[in-house]
Design a protein around this motif. Structure first.
Motif, short mmCIF file in Angstrom:
data_model
loop_
_atom_site.label_atom_id
_atom_site.label_comp_id
_atom_site.label_asym_id
_atom_site.label_seq_id
_atom_site.Cartn_x
_atom_site.Cartn_y
_atom_site.Cartn_z
N TYR A 127 0.83 -1.20 0.00
CA TYR A 127 0.00 0.00 0.00
C TYR A 127 0.87 1.25 0.00
O TYR A 127 1.83 1.36 0.77
CB TYR A 127 -0.92 0.02 1.22
CG TYR A 127 -1.83 1.21 1.28
CD1 TYR A 127 -3.03 1.21 0.58
CD2 TYR A 127 -1.50 2.34 2.02
CE1 TYR A 127 -3.88 2.31 0.61
CE2 TYR A 127 -2.34 3.44 2.06
CZ TYR A 127 -3.52 3.41 1.35
OH TYR A 127 -4.36 4.51 1.38
N ALA A 133 -3.59 3.92 -2.59
CA ALA A 133 -4.00 2.68 -3.26
C ALA A 133 -2.95 1.60 -3.06
O ALA A 133 -1.82 1.87 -2.67
CB ALA A 133 -4.20 2.94 -4.75
N PHE A 134 -3.36 0.37 -3.36
CA PHE A 134 -2.43 -0.76 -3.38
C PHE A 134 -1.76 -0.81 -4.76
O PHE A 134 -2.43 -0.67 -5.78
CB PHE A 134 -3.16 -2.07 -3.08
CG PHE A 134 -3.57 -2.21 -1.65
CD1 PHE A 134 -2.71 -2.76 -0.71
CD2 PHE A 134 -4.82 -1.77 -1.22
CE1 PHE A 134 -3.07 -2.87 0.61
CE2 PHE A 134 -5.19 -1.88 0.11
CZ PHE A 134 -4.32 -2.43 1.04
N ALA A 155 -1.45 5.99 6.12
CA ALA A 155 -1.88 4.71 5.53
C ALA A 155 -3.26 4.36 6.05
O ALA A 155 -3.42 3.85 7.16
CB ALA A 155 -0.87 3.62 5.87
N THR A 156 -4.27 4.67 5.27
CA THR A 156 -5.66 4.42 5.68
C THR A 156 -6.39 3.67 4.57
O THR A 156 -7.16 4.25 3.83
CB THR A 156 -6.40 5.74 5.98
OG1 THR A 156 -6.26 6.62 4.83
CG2 THR A 156 -5.83 6.44 7.20
N TRP A 157 -6.10 2.40 4.44
CA TRP A 157 -6.76 1.59 3.43
C TRP A 157 -8.09 1.08 3.96
O TRP A 157 -8.38 1.12 5.16
CB TRP A 157 -5.86 0.41 3.05
CG TRP A 157 -5.52 -0.46 4.23
CD1 TRP A 157 -6.26 -1.47 4.75
CD2 TRP A 157 -4.36 -0.36 5.05
NE1 TRP A 157 -5.64 -2.02 5.85
CE2 TRP A 157 -4.47 -1.35 6.05
CE3 TRP A 157 -3.25 0.47 5.04
CZ2 TRP A 157 -3.49 -1.53 7.03
CZ3 TRP A 157 -2.27 0.29 6.02
CH2 TRP A 157 -2.41 -0.70 6.99
N THR A 158 -8.92 0.58 3.06
CA THR A 158 -10.22 0.01 3.42
C THR A 158 -10.27 -1.45 3.01
O THR A 158 -9.48 -1.90 2.17
CB THR A 158 -11.37 0.77 2.72
OG1 THR A 158 -11.25 0.56 1.29
CG2 THR A 158 -11.31 2.25 3.02
N GLN A 161 -10.74 -1.82 -0.69
CA GLN A 161 -9.51 -1.70 -1.47
C GLN A 161 -8.71 -3.00 -1.43
O GLN A 161 -8.13 -3.41 -2.44
CB GLN A 161 -8.66 -0.55 -0.94
CG GLN A 161 -9.18 0.84 -1.28
CD GLN A 161 -8.30 1.92 -0.67
OE1 GLN A 161 -8.12 1.99 0.54
NE2 GLN A 161 -7.74 2.77 -1.52
N ILE A 162 -8.68 -3.65 -0.26
CA ILE A 162 -7.96 -4.91 -0.14
C ILE A 162 -8.61 -5.98 -1.00
O ILE A 162 -7.93 -6.74 -1.71
CB ILE A 162 -7.91 -5.37 1.34
CG1 ILE A 162 -7.10 -4.38 2.17
CG2 ILE A 162 -7.30 -6.77 1.45
CD1 ILE A 162 -7.05 -4.71 3.65
#
Length: 231
Positions: A127, A133-134, A155-158, A161-162
């Motif tokens: 990420y 984004a990844f 780093a705030t992924w969801t 997104q994963i």
């Protein structure tokens, strides 16, 4: 790998007309977070004829045991037992005095698609906070690393997104689908070198910025736009 040598190679590959000259070169690093994602994929395949026959039979009639079903369908009892166990395990039928379809069983019968939950799997993803984004690429070992590009992004992924990153990276023999993430753990943060070039078009007297990302091994338009906006 020698960073300076790679930078010279990339500079030679930089596409530019004769009227464009490089006025500035710069190296910087961006953070790439390694995320260990654990998930349980679902396999979706067309429902075979015997399973469809059994579900249709259980939907229209009540049976108390496998032998009665085998007699009606003229199918070996062993086949019925194996398939019934599979349908119970996946929640298509329940046995409460008689064999009955669940709502899940009715839905899959109507769709003609059998869904089976597979064993839990895990995969490392990468990420980039600067991209939000990844990214897909490879981490390289360098003899030195430049200073990190100043940034405020976290780093705030969801989970969504994963899921998208895992689904795009799937190489299974049969199509599988990922609907949820069991867990996502941050393992490490890596510095990834990037090369920045400032280009001057002497014929138009305009300037442009190009950035090569060593992780993706490609020119990075998103980083270019980020740098242009910060000028």
């Amino acid at each position: 790998m020698e960073l300076q040598q790679l930078e010279r190679q990339i500079q030679r590959q930089l596409p530019r007309p004769a009227a464009v000259e490089i006025t500035e070169t710069k190296q910087f690093a961006i953070p790439i977070h390694t995320i260990l994602a654990k998930y349980t994929p679902i396999r979706r395949i067309p429902m075979d004829i015997l399973m469809k026959m059994l579900l249709l039979t259980f939907q229209s009639e009540r049976f108390q045991d496998v032998e009665m079903v085998a007699d009606v369908l003229l199918v070996e009892t062993l086949f019925i037992e194996d398939l019934l166990q599979k349908m119970q395990k996946t929640g298509l039928v329940i046995v409460e005095g008689t064999i009955q379809l669940t709502e899940k069983g009715k839905a899959q019968l109507a769709a003609g698609i059998f869904e089976e939950q597979l064993e839990e799997m895990e995969q490392e993803l990468f990420y980039s906070p600067l991209h939000g984004a990844f990214l897909q690429g490879e981490l390289e070992e360098f003899d030195e690393f430049p200073d990190e590009l100043p940034h405020e992004e976290t780093a705030t992924w969801t989970d969504e997104q994963i899921v998208a990153a895992l689904q795009n990276d799937e190489e299974a023999d049969e199509p599988t689908f990922i609907t949820s993430i069991n867990s996502a753990e941050e393992l490490q943060i890596h510095d990834v070198p990037c090369f920045q070039y400032v280009l001057h078009d002497t014929s138009k007297n305009t300037f442009d910025i190009r950035v090569f990302n060593t992780f993706t091994n490609a020119w990075d338009e998103q980083l270019e736009q980020l740098l242009k906006a910060s000028d």
